[in-house]
Design a protein around this motif. Sequence first.
Motif, PDB file in Angstrom:
ATOM      1  N   MET A 143      77.396 -61.186 -28.182  1.00 22.43           N
ATOM      2  CA  MET A 143      78.381 -60.325 -28.841  1.00 22.43           C
ATOM      3  C   MET A 143      79.701 -61.041 -29.100  1.00 22.43           C
ATOM      4  SD  MET A 143      79.207 -57.784 -25.628  1.00 22.43           S
ATOM      5  CE  MET A 143      80.400 -56.722 -26.411  1.00 22.43           C
ATOM      6  N   GLY A 144      79.987 -62.091 -28.317  1.00 24.50           N
ATOM      7  CA  GLY A 144      81.279 -62.743 -28.467  1.00 24.50           C
ATOM      8  C   GLY A 144      81.308 -63.909 -29.434  1.00 24.50           C
ATOM      9  N   SER A 145      80.152 -64.573 -29.630  1.00 27.34           N
ATOM     10  CA  SER A 145      80.208 -65.865 -30.315  1.00 27.34           C
ATOM     11  C   SER A 145      80.538 -65.725 -31.801  1.00 27.34           C
ATOM     12  CB  SER A 145      78.904 -66.632 -30.107  1.00 27.34           C
ATOM     13  OG  SER A 145      77.824 -65.862 -30.555  1.00 27.34           O
ATOM     14  N   ASP A 146      79.974 -64.713 -32.475  1.00 28.41           N
ATOM     15  CA  ASP A 146      80.304 -64.547 -33.892  1.00 28.41           C
ATOM     16  C   ASP A 146      81.707 -63.977 -34.049  1.00 28.41           C
ATOM     17  OD1 ASP A 146      77.976 -65.605 -34.746  1.00 28.41           O
ATOM     18  OD2 ASP A 146      76.959 -63.690 -35.014  1.00 28.41           O
ATOM     19  N   LEU A 147      82.060 -63.084 -33.098  1.00 28.55           N
ATOM     20  CA  LEU A 147      83.387 -62.469 -33.148  1.00 28.55           C
ATOM     21  C   LEU A 147      84.494 -63.520 -33.031  1.00 28.55           C
ATOM     22  CD1 LEU A 147      84.882 -59.744 -33.176  1.00 28.55           C
ATOM     23  CD2 LEU A 147      84.879 -59.829 -30.700  1.00 28.55           C
ATOM     24  N   ILE A 148      84.277 -64.507 -32.162  1.00 29.60           N
ATOM     25  CA  ILE A 148      85.360 -65.463 -31.903  1.00 29.60           C
ATOM     26  C   ILE A 148      85.670 -66.283 -33.154  1.00 29.60           C
ATOM     27  CG2 ILE A 148      83.926 -67.352 -30.995  1.00 29.60           C
ATOM     28  CD1 ILE A 148      87.337 -66.270 -29.694  1.00 29.60           C
TER      29      ILE A 148
END
Lengths: 295, 322
Positions: A226-231
């Motif tokens: 959930m975090g990798s694309d958001l970052i």
Amino acid sequence: MFEIFGIPSNALFSQLLIGLINGSFYALLSLGLAVIFGMLNIINFTHGAQYMMGAFMAFFLLQYAGLSYWWALIVAPVVVGLFGMIIERTMLQWLYKLDHLYGLLLTFGLALIIEGVFRNYFGSSGLPYAMPDSLRGGQNLGFMFLPNYRAWVVVASLVVCLGTWFVIERTRLGAYLRAATENPTLVRAFGINVPRMITLTYGFGVGLAALAGVMAAPIYNVSPQMGSDLIIVVFAVVVIGGMGSIMGAIVTGFGLGVIEGLTKVFFPEASNTVIFVIMAIVLLIRPAGLFGRTA
Amino acid sequence: MAVASDTIAAPEHSAEGRSETIAFLIMTAVLIVAPFFIYPLFLMQALCFALFACAFNLLIGYVGLLSFGHALYFGWASYLAAHAAKVWGFPPELAILTGAATGAVLGLVAGSLAIRRQGIYFAMITLALAQMMFFFALQAKFTGGEDGIQGVPRGKLFGLIDLASNNTMYALVVVIFLACFLLILRIINSPFGEVLKAIRENEPRAISLGYKTDRYKLVAFVLSATLAGVAGGTKAIVFQIASLTDVHWTMSGEVVLMTLVGGLGTVFGPVAGAFVIIAMQNYLNALESWVTVIQGVIFVVCVLLFRRGIVGEIAHLLRIKL
């Protein structure tokens, strides 16, 4: 029920709200990145993974300790923040004298490790996290239906963001922080423990990411990636806003969230890319970023 | 000042030139003998990535620019090369050139945006632009979405030599790799390359000496993207497939890792790094999902304890330049 540009108002306002929610997360995350960059001169690539850890902490607390969402809001940022401080003490502190890029590479490696470990134990599919009972339901505002939880997320992140701005720009502690950003040697000479301040700053920035993660858990599923694309989107937000200004990070975060939400209504194909396109345009017109002081 | 440093550097130059020549000859000999001992498909995969890493290293090692989005040029070049060979019926040499041109054009656009900001922002901009083009690749019709472009014909080189056999294909890949490698060596050791190194060491000073550093940076960026395009195009022809993996940010991370392991700013480092990482991926297949974690650990260890990389460490021990 009325229509705006041929779009039912209900759909428009609900996408606007989703945009505001995403904007809250962009603001919280880019704020953390900016605070960390100010003190440590490091771009924290682990930020996305730490956001994910916050969501997982909330999940663990509910599942294994029976602690509610409200406890998670406090416990998860503290635990993940402490984890961040350990990383700062054991690894990051050795890189301050080197080129910035080593900090980026190290935190990128850490992100790979953390996400890889979570994926191995919890798979790629998301785990559901139940919304707290007290925030279920919603208000009918006449022109749209406002779910309570979403309203809460927007208000809570606004309060946290503005609180952070107040502490950094208006208090004595914030003055020390800003001074240490400008000239750490001089601030040390005044008897202030700058290395400890750096550690706490990193912990705080990471805690903000974890807090965003806890708030995201009931909306999106809890999943390792959930975090990798958001970052990466948050990086674009940071490029657009420039990291020089705390308020700039907050305004840019919320603003871009809303624009992304609107794009979803009017031109859905571009909703994934609109923020990157805006980044390209901003680079052409104002290379230093909207709130950047110098290039 | 520039003249003075040139004359001082001259004697050292010939010495370092010698160690580079010897190392290059050894590498060529190894590549000729290798297919008798090692599976050629593995060698071809490693060589494609070695070329990709060398292209990336041209930026980080010699201009000091960390591009975190090099998958953009590699992946899109492989898409267009695959499309050219499969749909337009291009022969392999033209398909690979199509890939190179794709890299050049994308590099020109992305590079002229990214060089507007320095340092850490540069890395974030290149990453964000690459992510944008990843979404385009996901949505565009001709890329085939999740399936990618499959069944790309290897075709006949210049209409004469059939590339269906792995040994013939390997010979072509070696030729492409060595030619590009020599080109990179030439760039690095040219007056142009010296200016790039000056920018890496002290950009304001280079500006004050009258160099238009932005223009140098952009040319270096386009060269790097073009060579990454050659690597991507070649990979599409060799493996007869172009897919989303090659445009994803994880691929950008992998090429950084290869270069870091081999040695940033060494000529031969990226080659060594690519072979190590590709070998690891192939031989540790049993560990599947742990490969990401292992890659992360290698990143951390390299940054904290092993910043010179394999080749950099060897060069340091032997006190030569590699």
